[in-house]
Design a protein around this motif. Sequence first.
Motif, short mmCIF file in Angstrom:
data_model
loop_
_atom_site.label_atom_id
_atom_site.label_comp_id
_atom_site.label_asym_id
_atom_site.label_seq_id
_atom_site.Cartn_x
_atom_site.Cartn_y
_atom_site.Cartn_z
N SER A 132 27.00 24.45 25.04
CA SER A 132 27.02 25.21 23.79
C SER A 132 28.40 25.69 23.35
O SER A 132 28.53 26.28 22.29
CB SER A 132 26.10 26.43 23.92
N ASN A 143 28.60 26.73 14.74
CA ASN A 143 28.19 25.51 14.08
C ASN A 143 28.53 25.59 12.59
O ASN A 143 28.13 26.55 11.92
CB ASN A 143 26.69 25.31 14.26
N GLY A 152 26.84 23.07 20.08
CA GLY A 152 26.64 22.17 21.20
C GLY A 152 27.88 22.18 22.09
O GLY A 152 28.87 22.84 21.81
N GLY A 156 32.21 21.04 21.74
CA GLY A 156 31.76 21.71 20.53
C GLY A 156 32.89 21.98 19.55
O GLY A 156 32.68 21.92 18.34
N PRO A 182 26.88 17.62 21.05
CA PRO A 182 27.45 18.37 19.92
C PRO A 182 27.54 17.55 18.64
O PRO A 182 27.43 18.10 17.54
CB PRO A 182 28.83 18.80 20.42
N CYS A 186 25.92 18.98 15.27
CA CYS A 186 26.82 19.23 14.14
C CYS A 186 26.71 18.19 13.02
O CYS A 186 27.39 18.29 12.01
CB CYS A 186 28.27 19.29 14.63
#
Length: 468
Positions: A132, A143, A152, A156, A182, A186
């Motif tokens: 994360s 995000n 993610g 990330g 990720p 995203c």
Amino acid sequence: MQVPTTVREMIAGLAARTLTSEAILANCYDTIAQRENVVKAFLSLVPREQALAQAREIDRRRAAGEKLPPTAGIPIAIKDNIAVANMRATAGSKMLADYVSPFHATAVEKLLTAGLIVIGKTNTDEYGFGSSTENSAFGHTTNPHDPTRVPGGTSGGSAAAVAAGFVPWALGSDTGGSVRQPASLCGVVGLRPTYGRVSRYGLIAYASSMDTIGPIATTVEDAAMLLNIIEGRDDNDMTSRDFAQTQSPAQPRIAIVSEYLAPPCNVEVAAAVRSAADTARTVGASLTETSLATTQHALATYYIIACVEAASNLGRYDGVRYGHRAKDATSIDDMITRSRSEAFGSEAKRRIMLGTYAASAGYSDQYYRKACEVRRLIKQDFDRAFEHADFLLTPVSPSTAWKIGEKSTDPLAMYLADVLSVPASLAGVPAIVIPWGKDANGLPIGVQLTAQSGNDDALIAFARKLAQ
């Protein structure tokens, strides 16, 4: 001057002299100025004027008629566990908070040879430990689609930088899914190449038998272009090698893996995979279902092997050679203990302890050796599946992006986020994630295509066809 969002369009504009590298860089820094205080994708950023000066010099050389690589003057971001000379390489850890790399990673050397301009280093979970980007010692990334949710991990920062429009592409690293997951959360493209296709020299090690540098981009074509730049055998990494080019069949055989669509995979993610399968059929693919029975054992296998390798790799951070050193130590043992205790985060300590225990005398046969045997069975499962299919179509994450803090206090819940991404890592096969719609909350969903080891080119070709 309108700046396009894809590298392909940027290259066309630069070639036609309707676009300048300076304009591309200026647009990147303007976007960063507008959104970085919320997204927090970067751990370090090249000063704007320094990057613009590089861009102007490339524009001058191009205008003078000098033959330059097509990608010269295009910006890129690099995950902060990949070495860039004279820039910090922290791996998201206090242990390396002040470490400045004296050399370039091989992948970075190739980017610079292709004329790319590195504008910054992106955030990561400490040493790649997380799903994360909340385990970074320097704060979490958000995000771009919803700042209350995670991007993610562990790449990330790179995925968020691409999704936010800070850069058209970025480098990440993938051990158990850290490029692909990720990318899914995203809404961008993430590619894990076949293990050994890209040199690991200059990548700060986590689990050396699975660590892989991979591209993150807005399109499959751009991700493929970036892989073409960084791939190839390197004398500094004896696991690297060249691969023969492969072609996607005119009528590829696609198999959906039934285990991947069962809980914990949520309904909307499973529906996206079914939708992608329907589209695959319309572009000439035949469709079947297959089983990878060892999927249920993959997560436990991954965490045993990865933690054993991590414990070994992190043994070098002792306060003696580089990294954090505790002050006022009373002995060498005291200095090593305090240096590691002060500088490693809780997740790093947890994995060091797990890995040390699993590899210790009296337990290595019970845990590590058994995990290696199961890993071989997982690879054989993939090999059997590829006897009847060219590509496997699956989710890569069982859910879309979750709330920041939702899983950070529950390590097992965080580990479960990797349940669908680690099998490909254990098998060493290439996998690509492409965006496939959004859930009811407007959050991106990605679907994953996987191919036989070495069939990266065929995989990319079909992914490009499917994404279009």
